[in-house]
Scaffold this motif. Structure first.
Motif, mmCIF file in Angstrom:
data_model
loop_
_atom_site.group_PDB
_atom_site.id
_atom_site.type_symbol
_atom_site.label_atom_id
_atom_site.label_comp_id
_atom_site.label_asym_id
_atom_site.label_seq_id
_atom_site.Cartn_x
_atom_site.Cartn_y
_atom_site.Cartn_z
ATOM 1 N N ARG A 1 35.241 32.929 44.091
ATOM 2 C CA ARG A 1 35.191 33.470 42.730
ATOM 3 C C ARG A 1 36.437 34.302 42.445
ATOM 4 O O ARG A 1 37.096 34.809 43.361
ATOM 5 C CB ARG A 1 33.937 34.316 42.560
ATOM 6 C CG ARG A 1 32.654 33.538 42.806
ATOM 7 C CD ARG A 1 31.425 34.393 42.737
ATOM 8 N NE ARG A 1 31.226 34.980 41.413
ATOM 9 C CZ ARG A 1 30.184 35.743 41.105
ATOM 10 N NH1 ARG A 1 29.257 36.010 42.011
ATOM 11 N NH2 ARG A 1 30.063 36.240 39.890
ATOM 12 N N LEU A 2 36.755 34.456 41.179
ATOM 13 C CA LEU A 2 37.906 35.260 40.785
ATOM 14 C C LEU A 2 37.484 36.722 40.658
ATOM 15 O O LEU A 2 36.395 37.020 40.172
ATOM 16 C CB LEU A 2 38.476 34.776 39.453
ATOM 17 C CG LEU A 2 39.099 33.374 39.460
ATOM 18 C CD1 LEU A 2 39.511 32.987 38.039
ATOM 19 C CD2 LEU A 2 40.299 33.331 40.401
ATOM 20 N N SER B 1 36.921 39.970 38.967
ATOM 21 C CA SER B 1 36.809 40.331 37.554
ATOM 22 C C SER B 1 35.900 41.541 37.420
ATOM 23 O O SER B 1 35.206 41.929 38.361
ATOM 24 C CB SER B 1 36.224 39.169 36.753
ATOM 25 O OG SER B 1 34.892 38.897 37.179
ATOM 26 N N ASP C 1 33.012 32.919 48.407
ATOM 27 C CA ASP C 1 32.389 32.149 47.323
ATOM 28 C C ASP C 1 33.403 31.510 46.382
ATOM 29 O O ASP C 1 33.016 30.796 45.446
ATOM 30 C CB ASP C 1 31.447 33.043 46.512
ATOM 31 C CG ASP C 1 30.310 33.591 47.367
ATOM 32 O OD1 ASP C 1 30.080 33.026 48.457
ATOM 33 O OD2 ASP C 1 29.671 34.582 46.966
ATOM 34 N N GLU D 1 28.504 43.171 39.254
ATOM 35 C CA GLU D 1 27.489 42.535 40.097
ATOM 36 C C GLU D 1 27.444 43.169 41.483
ATOM 37 O O GLU D 1 26.366 43.457 42.018
ATOM 38 C CB GLU D 1 27.807 41.039 40.196
ATOM 39 C CG GLU D 1 26.850 40.246 41.067
ATOM 40 C CD GLU D 1 27.286 38.797 41.174
ATOM 41 O OE1 GLU D 1 27.136 38.226 42.270
ATOM 42 O OE2 GLU D 1 27.777 38.236 40.165
ATOM 43 N N LYS E 1 33.087 38.287 48.324
ATOM 44 C CA LYS E 1 32.645 37.287 47.357
ATOM 45 C C LYS E 1 33.810 36.431 46.874
ATOM 46 O O LYS E 1 33.655 35.221 46.651
ATOM 47 C CB LYS E 1 31.950 37.984 46.180
ATOM 48 C CG LYS E 1 30.576 38.556 46.530
ATOM 49 C CD LYS E 1 29.880 39.096 45.309
ATOM 50 C CE LYS E 1 28.469 39.578 45.641
ATOM 51 N NZ LYS E 1 27.592 38.452 46.047
ATOM 52 N N VAL E 2 34.970 37.054 46.718
ATOM 53 C CA VAL E 2 36.158 36.294 46.304
ATOM 54 C C VAL E 2 36.547 35.308 47.395
ATOM 55 O O VAL E 2 36.846 34.133 47.128
ATOM 56 C CB VAL E 2 37.324 37.258 45.997
ATOM 57 C CG1 VAL E 2 38.622 36.482 45.793
ATOM 58 C CG2 VAL E 2 37.010 38.099 44.766
ATOM 59 N N LEU F 1 32.320 40.541 38.045
ATOM 60 C CA LEU F 1 32.001 40.444 39.470
ATOM 61 C C LEU F 1 31.854 41.831 40.074
ATOM 62 O O LEU F 1 30.974 42.071 40.901
ATOM 63 C CB LEU F 1 33.085 39.653 40.206
ATOM 64 C CG LEU F 1 32.877 39.471 41.717
ATOM 65 C CD1 LEU F 1 31.561 38.769 41.996
ATOM 66 C CD2 LEU F 1 34.037 38.686 42.324
#
Length: 489
Positions: A373-374, A376, A371, A382, A367-368, A379
């Motif tokens: 995203r950072l 975290s 996508d 999720e 996902k990082v 995340l």
């Protein structure tokens, strides 16, 4: 294990710009890949589908060649090792026999100017009738060492195996066997434990270390299932003598998952005689199982007796510190800087399987990477919800506990971590340690590290003190009850 994807060197191509926008070709790739996913989804568990197939992005389809983008090279290697047969059959079904598959990994490199590097990786080579399962080279005589294939995965080494209390005996025995195969009392070496704890990694690390020390030895890794299939094929093709000669020619025999010998009488009989022949010649035998040999059912007592001739060592689920170390090592290997609190969150929730632990981390990295995203805690939550389902009270963190206790007693969290021994701080600190033991999976040592580096004996004393207060001091009992209720809410 057969490398269906070949062993070509990686081609690194520098790109000055981001990947090109979707074209008609990429649209076709999406359609083809969706058809593939429909087949794959019926052949793998939902968890494995979400972890290993949802992050894949189709890039383009050129004729009968499908190009896919994966999050990392580790992701590619995992697909190669675990799903090459399924992917080949699926692609042949969708695009026809002889279809080709290629992977690309886009790695961002932070420097003065951001550039993207694409690593292009070959998938299974085109062959209209290539078998998915590798066949061992049965010949009337044992093959030369130069022609011998041992099916070891080079990625499995002692260097990248995380050792801890849960696997200490197995790890030490494995190293001893690797140094002196066939010359220790650990023959056979049987390593057992639940699935996903690293048994295969450890026994293949033995094989790789042995070959590092002596390239002239024949080291063979196989599974009980493969042994059975090859034995049946040998009978059907009238090659039992060649089968027997091949297995008795090895210097080190590694057999994974011997529990699948259960109920296979003819296979057990052949393996019994193979075991005897190798053991009498001083050859090393290494076995794995999901349970101790004495608990195997429908297995000849003669075999079970021989399995217990050497050393039987178990691997237990990793403790918190070991799970965290595994995640740190894996994130470093992937070249992704994941904050410690994110790794701690994953380590607290995935407690039983190293394979599942790594799978969750790879999903987060996907996902990082894909996508943008950072990494975290949100995340991580999720990702874990998508893989493990709803999370329970283990979501309580040390920060949650310290903040709640500090607010209740009207002090700062810094005082909880300080060295002061004032009563107005000592009691809240002891309550916080007690709650940490009750509401998290952290060990006493780990809890102490969150309170100024105190040792485990101090933590244990604090817990015992609070337990005493609960029985004698209504005020402390009320405080603990209210804090527990708040933290569990």
């Amino acid at each position: 294990m057969l490398s269906l994807f070949g062993s070509a060197e990686l081609e690194r191509v520098k790109l000055d710009q981001p990947p090109a926008p979707a074209t008609e070709s990429s649209g076709d790739a999406t359609t083809v890949w969706q058809r593939c996913l429909a087949i794959i989804g019926d052949n793998v568990s939902p968890q494995h589908y979400r972890t290993w197939f949802e992050p894949i992005k189709p890039l383009r389809c050129e004729g009968r060649e499908l190009v896919l983008q994966v999050p990392s090279q580790f992701f590619y290697e995992w697909l190669e090792e675990h799903y090459y047969g399924l992917l080949q059959k699926t692609l042949y079904q969708v695009l026809g026999s002889g279809a080709r598959l290629r992977y690309e990994v886009v790695v961002e490199n932070s420097s003065e100017t951001l550039e993207q590097r694409t690593i292009r990786l070959p998938a299974f080579r085109q062959s209209g009738s290539a078998p998915v399962q590798a066949a061992l080279p049965f010949t009337p005589t044992a093959p030369d060492v130069a022609d011998f294939t041992g099916f070891l995965n080079r990625r499995y080494t002692f260097a990248n195996f995380i050792a801890g209390e849960s696997n200490q005996l197995a790890h030490s025995a494995a190293q001893a066997v690797a140094e002196q195969p066939g010359r220790t009392r650990f023959n056979p070496l049987v390593i057992y434990g639940a699935t996903g704890l690293g048994k295969t990694h450890l026994v293949q690390a033995i094989g790789n270390r042995i070959l590092e020390r002596n390239r002239t030895l024949r080291v063979l890794y196989t599974t009980s299932e493969r042994f059975t299939i090859e034995y049946v094929n040998a009978i059907q093709n009238n090659k039992t003598n060649e089968f027997t000669a091949f297995y008795r020619s090895v210097d080190v025999l590694i057999v994974d998952d011997i529990q699948f010998f259960e109920g296979k009488e003819k296979t057990q009989d052949n393996f019994f005689h193979t075991f005897n022949a190798l053991h009498q010649l001083g050859k090393q035998i290494i076995l794995t199982s999901d349970r101790p040999p004495k608990e195997l059912r429908d297995v000849d007592e003669r075999l079970i007796s021989r399995f217990q001739w050497g050393l039987t060592a178990d691997i237990q689920p990793p403790d918190y510190e070991m799970r965290l170390a595994i995640l740190q090592r894996k994130s470093q290997d992937e070249g992704v800087d994941v904050p410690r609190e994110v790794l701690e969150y994953i380590a607290r929730h995935v407690t039983t399987s190293v394979r599942e632990l790594e799978g969750c981390l790879i999903s987060l990295i996907a996902k990082v990477s894909l996508d943008g995203r950072l990494p975290s805690v949100e995340l991580a939550k999720e990702v874990l919800r998508s893989i493990l389902g709803p999370l329970d009270s283990l979501a309580v963190t040390m920060d949650d506990i310290k903040s709640a206790v500090a607010a209740y007693f009207n002090i700062s969290t810094e005082l909880l971590e300080s060295k002061t021994r004032k009563h107005e701080v000592v009691l809240p600190r002891q309550v916080a340690m007690y709650l940490a033991k009750q509401l998290t999976t952290l060990s006493l040592k780990s809890i102490g590290l969150h309170f100024g580096g105190r040792d485990h004996t101090t933590v244990l004393h604090s817990i015992q003190m609070v337990e005493g207060y609960l029985a004698t001091d209504p005020t402390v009992a009320q405080a603990v009850e209210q804090l527990q209720r708040k933290l569990k809410a």
